[in-house]
Design a protein around this motif. Sequence first.
Motif, PDB file in Angstrom:
ATOM      1  N   LEU A 174      15.461 -22.725 -17.728  1.00  0.00           N
ATOM      2  CA  LEU A 174      14.529 -23.840 -17.786  1.00  0.00           C
ATOM      3  C   LEU A 174      13.211 -23.464 -17.119  1.00  0.00           C
ATOM      4  O   LEU A 174      12.125 -23.793 -17.628  1.00  0.00           O
ATOM      5  CB  LEU A 174      15.134 -25.073 -17.120  1.00  0.00           C
ATOM      6  N   ARG A 175      13.263 -22.765 -15.990  1.00  0.00           N
ATOM      7  CA  ARG A 175      12.029 -22.333 -15.327  1.00  0.00           C
ATOM      8  C   ARG A 175      11.240 -21.388 -16.231  1.00  0.00           C
ATOM      9  O   ARG A 175      10.009 -21.476 -16.312  1.00  0.00           O
ATOM     10  CB  ARG A 175      12.358 -21.665 -13.993  1.00  0.00           C
ATOM     11  N   ASP A 176      11.930 -20.466 -16.883  1.00  0.00           N
ATOM     12  CA  ASP A 176      11.250 -19.545 -17.798  1.00  0.00           C
ATOM     13  C   ASP A 176      10.612 -20.299 -18.956  1.00  0.00           C
ATOM     14  O   ASP A 176       9.484 -19.998 -19.368  1.00  0.00           O
ATOM     15  CB  ASP A 176      12.235 -18.506 -18.334  1.00  0.00           C
ATOM     16  N   LEU A 177      11.325 -21.285 -19.492  1.00  0.00           N
ATOM     17  CA  LEU A 177      10.786 -22.056 -20.597  1.00  0.00           C
ATOM     18  C   LEU A 177       9.525 -22.796 -20.163  1.00  0.00           C
ATOM     19  O   LEU A 177       8.514 -22.801 -20.873  1.00  0.00           O
ATOM     20  CB  LEU A 177      11.834 -23.038 -21.115  1.00  0.00           C
ATOM     21  N   ARG A 178       9.562 -23.405 -18.986  1.00  0.00           N
ATOM     22  CA  ARG A 178       8.403 -24.165 -18.516  1.00  0.00           C
ATOM     23  C   ARG A 178       7.217 -23.254 -18.215  1.00  0.00           C
ATOM     24  O   ARG A 178       6.060 -23.677 -18.337  1.00  0.00           O
ATOM     25  CB  ARG A 178       8.787 -24.995 -17.293  1.00  0.00           C
ATOM     26  N   ARG A 179       7.463 -22.006 -17.794  1.00  0.00           N
ATOM     27  CA  ARG A 179       6.351 -21.080 -17.585  1.00  0.00           C
ATOM     28  C   ARG A 179       5.651 -20.760 -18.897  1.00  0.00           C
ATOM     29  O   ARG A 179       4.466 -20.399 -18.903  1.00  0.00           O
ATOM     30  CB  ARG A 179       6.838 -19.793 -16.919  1.00  0.00           C
ATOM     31  N   GLY A 180       6.359 -20.883 -19.997  1.00  0.00           N
ATOM     32  CA  GLY A 180       5.757 -20.638 -21.302  1.00  0.00           C
ATOM     33  C   GLY A 180       5.067 -21.842 -21.892  1.00  0.00           C
ATOM     34  O   GLY A 180       4.555 -21.779 -23.017  1.00  0.00           O
ATOM     35  N   ILE A 181       5.047 -22.964 -21.148  1.00  0.00           N
ATOM     36  CA  ILE A 181       4.429 -24.198 -21.626  1.00  0.00           C
ATOM     37  C   ILE A 181       3.441 -24.661 -20.562  1.00  0.00           C
ATOM     38  O   ILE A 181       3.837 -25.204 -19.530  1.00  0.00           O
ATOM     39  CB  ILE A 181       5.484 -25.293 -21.886  1.00  0.00           C
ATOM     40  N   GLY A 182       2.162 -24.424 -20.794  1.00  0.00           N
ATOM     41  CA  GLY A 182       1.137 -24.887 -19.861  1.00  0.00           C
ATOM     42  C   GLY A 182       0.887 -26.373 -20.021  1.00  0.00           C
ATOM     43  O   GLY A 182       1.154 -26.956 -21.069  1.00  0.00           O
ATOM     44  N   VAL A 240      -6.175 -21.734  -9.215  1.00  0.00           N
ATOM     45  CA  VAL A 240      -5.727 -21.003 -10.408  1.00  0.00           C
ATOM     46  C   VAL A 240      -4.541 -20.121 -10.061  1.00  0.00           C
ATOM     47  O   VAL A 240      -3.539 -20.077 -10.797  1.00  0.00           O
ATOM     48  CB  VAL A 240      -6.877 -20.173 -11.005  1.00  0.00           C
ATOM     49  N   CYS A 241      -4.610 -19.425  -8.939  1.00  0.00           N
ATOM     50  CA  CYS A 241      -3.483 -18.580  -8.520  1.00  0.00           C
ATOM     51  C   CYS A 241      -2.198 -19.388  -8.379  1.00  0.00           C
ATOM     52  O   CYS A 241      -1.106 -18.892  -8.692  1.00  0.00           O
ATOM     53  CB  CYS A 241      -3.806 -17.892  -7.198  1.00  0.00           C
ATOM     54  N   SER A 242      -2.320 -20.624  -7.918  1.00  0.00           N
ATOM     55  CA  SER A 242      -1.122 -21.437  -7.687  1.00  0.00           C
ATOM     56  C   SER A 242      -0.354 -21.700  -8.976  1.00  0.00           C
ATOM     57  O   SER A 242       0.841 -21.998  -8.936  1.00  0.00           O
ATOM     58  CB  SER A 242      -1.506 -22.768  -7.029  1.00  0.00           C
ATOM     59  N   GLY A 243      -1.025 -21.580 -10.110  1.00  0.00           N
ATOM     60  CA  GLY A 243      -0.327 -21.753 -11.373  1.00  0.00           C
ATOM     61  C   GLY A 243       0.702 -20.681 -11.635  1.00  0.00           C
ATOM     62  O   GLY A 243       1.558 -20.847 -12.520  1.00  0.00           O
ATOM     63  N   ASN A 244       0.642 -19.586 -10.885  1.00  0.00           N
ATOM     64  CA  ASN A 244       1.585 -18.478 -11.066  1.00  0.00           C
ATOM     65  C   ASN A 244       2.726 -18.501 -10.059  1.00  0.00           C
ATOM     66  O   ASN A 244       3.534 -17.569 -10.009  1.00  0.00           O
ATOM     67  CB  ASN A 244       0.840 -17.138 -10.964  1.00  0.00           C
ATOM     68  N   VAL A 275      -2.572 -10.881  -9.283  1.00  0.00           N
ATOM     69  CA  VAL A 275      -2.679 -12.305  -9.596  1.00  0.00           C
ATOM     70  C   VAL A 275      -4.100 -12.786  -9.351  1.00  0.00           C
ATOM     71  O   VAL A 275      -4.676 -13.541 -10.154  1.00  0.00           O
ATOM     72  CB  VAL A 275      -1.666 -13.121  -8.768  1.00  0.00           C
ATOM     73  N   ARG A 276      -4.713 -12.354  -8.247  1.00  0.00           N
ATOM     74  CA  ARG A 276      -6.082 -12.767  -7.946  1.00  0.00           C
ATOM     75  C   ARG A 276      -7.055 -12.250  -9.000  1.00  0.00           C
ATOM     76  O   ARG A 276      -7.962 -12.970  -9.436  1.00  0.00           O
ATOM     77  CB  ARG A 276      -6.494 -12.283  -6.556  1.00  0.00           C
ATOM     78  N   ARG A 277      -6.866 -11.009  -9.446  1.00  0.00           N
ATOM     79  CA  ARG A 277      -7.740 -10.458 -10.489  1.00  0.00           C
ATOM     80  C   ARG A 277      -7.589 -11.230 -11.792  1.00  0.00           C
ATOM     81  O   ARG A 277      -8.578 -11.530 -12.474  1.00  0.00           O
ATOM     82  CB  ARG A 277      -7.431  -8.975 -10.711  1.00  0.00           C
ATOM     83  N   ALA A 297      -7.709 -23.013 -16.562  1.00  0.00           N
ATOM     84  CA  ALA A 297      -7.436 -21.646 -16.116  1.00  0.00           C
ATOM     85  C   ALA A 297      -6.098 -21.566 -15.382  1.00  0.00           C
ATOM     86  O   ALA A 297      -5.342 -20.600 -15.548  1.00  0.00           O
ATOM     87  CB  ALA A 297      -8.572 -21.158 -15.214  1.00  0.00           C
ATOM     88  N   ARG A 298      -5.802 -22.574 -14.576  1.00  0.00           N
ATOM     89  CA  ARG A 298      -4.516 -22.599 -13.860  1.00  0.00           C
ATOM     90  C   ARG A 298      -3.346 -22.632 -14.840  1.00  0.00           C
ATOM     91  O   ARG A 298      -2.330 -21.952 -14.642  1.00  0.00           O
ATOM     92  CB  ARG A 298      -4.458 -23.812 -12.936  1.00  0.00           C
ATOM     93  N   ALA A 299      -3.472 -23.421 -15.905  1.00  0.00           N
ATOM     94  CA  ALA A 299      -2.402 -23.460 -16.908  1.00  0.00           C
ATOM     95  C   ALA A 299      -2.278 -22.128 -17.640  1.00  0.00           C
ATOM     96  O   ALA A 299      -1.171 -21.688 -17.973  1.00  0.00           O
ATOM     97  CB  ALA A 299      -2.675 -24.588 -17.902  1.00  0.00           C
TER      98      ALA A 299
END
Length: 285
Positions: free
Chosen positions: A84-92, A110-114, A132-134, A167-169
């Motif tokens: 479920l976590r993997d699926l949600r990472r694929g849905i912004g 923006v970083c917090s989205g990761n 991640v920052r780059r 950008a975060r999404a």
Amino acid sequence: MINAAGPEVPAIRLSRVTKRFTPMVLGLDDISLDISSGTRVVLLGKSGSGKSTLLRHVNRLHSPTSGAVLVHGTDVGTVRGRQLRDLRRGIGMVFQNFHLVGNISALENVCSGNLGALRGPRVGLWMYPSAVRRHALDLLDRVGLAERAYQRSDTLSGGQQQRVAIARALIQQPSVLLADEPVASLDPESSADVLGILTRISKEDRLTVLMSLHQIEYALGFADRIVGLREGRVVLDESALNLDAERAMQIYSAATGTTDDSLTVAAGVPQPLAAHAPARPGLAR
């Protein structure tokens, strides 16, 4: 990112989805939709028609009372834990009110989205890996805000904050992006900027976008396809190229008693929308 099972598999499929919050409150009523990969689909309808409820079924913030929701062939109702976590990472997800942390920089937001892809908490920008920052800086550049990267988010304009939220999404590298009234609180110029950015990025990344809107002119300019909802049902499903503003407006006027046989559902059968369904006790947004 979710990997599509093949070109014949829709990015999003709702199969006879009904959502009943209580015996008296119906959110969705037997909705079936297929949304192809890389398309931009806008949901139109009055408040309470089911737009937000439908969006929240795609990433399983809501679960259907009956029916199934599939993303790239995966039934979202059957996955648990890491799947479920993997699926949600694929849905912004992009929200109307941005949901940024105001007292930190645009870059850190923006970083917090990761965070879902990282182990352990991160307190402060420099706790994120340099990669991640780059990536976050690159995404801020894509939405035209590289020069604002280190500025506190609560000092940005509304349109700039929404671009940070986009950008975060995107840092999740999603294949599907959900947007719930993303320009409702913005002025016309900022709204046009945000929708222009989403159009460009969706084309560049072949991103599937499912968005709810109220503004018909924006919907017609942004969407490949318009889906109209009323009382939790699909009452219109048509290419945006085949619609004009006057006809799209009938999605709203029909709910107040105007009958118009020119609106069609996906099956292509003319529907007298004012009599489309019997009145039901309650509806959710």
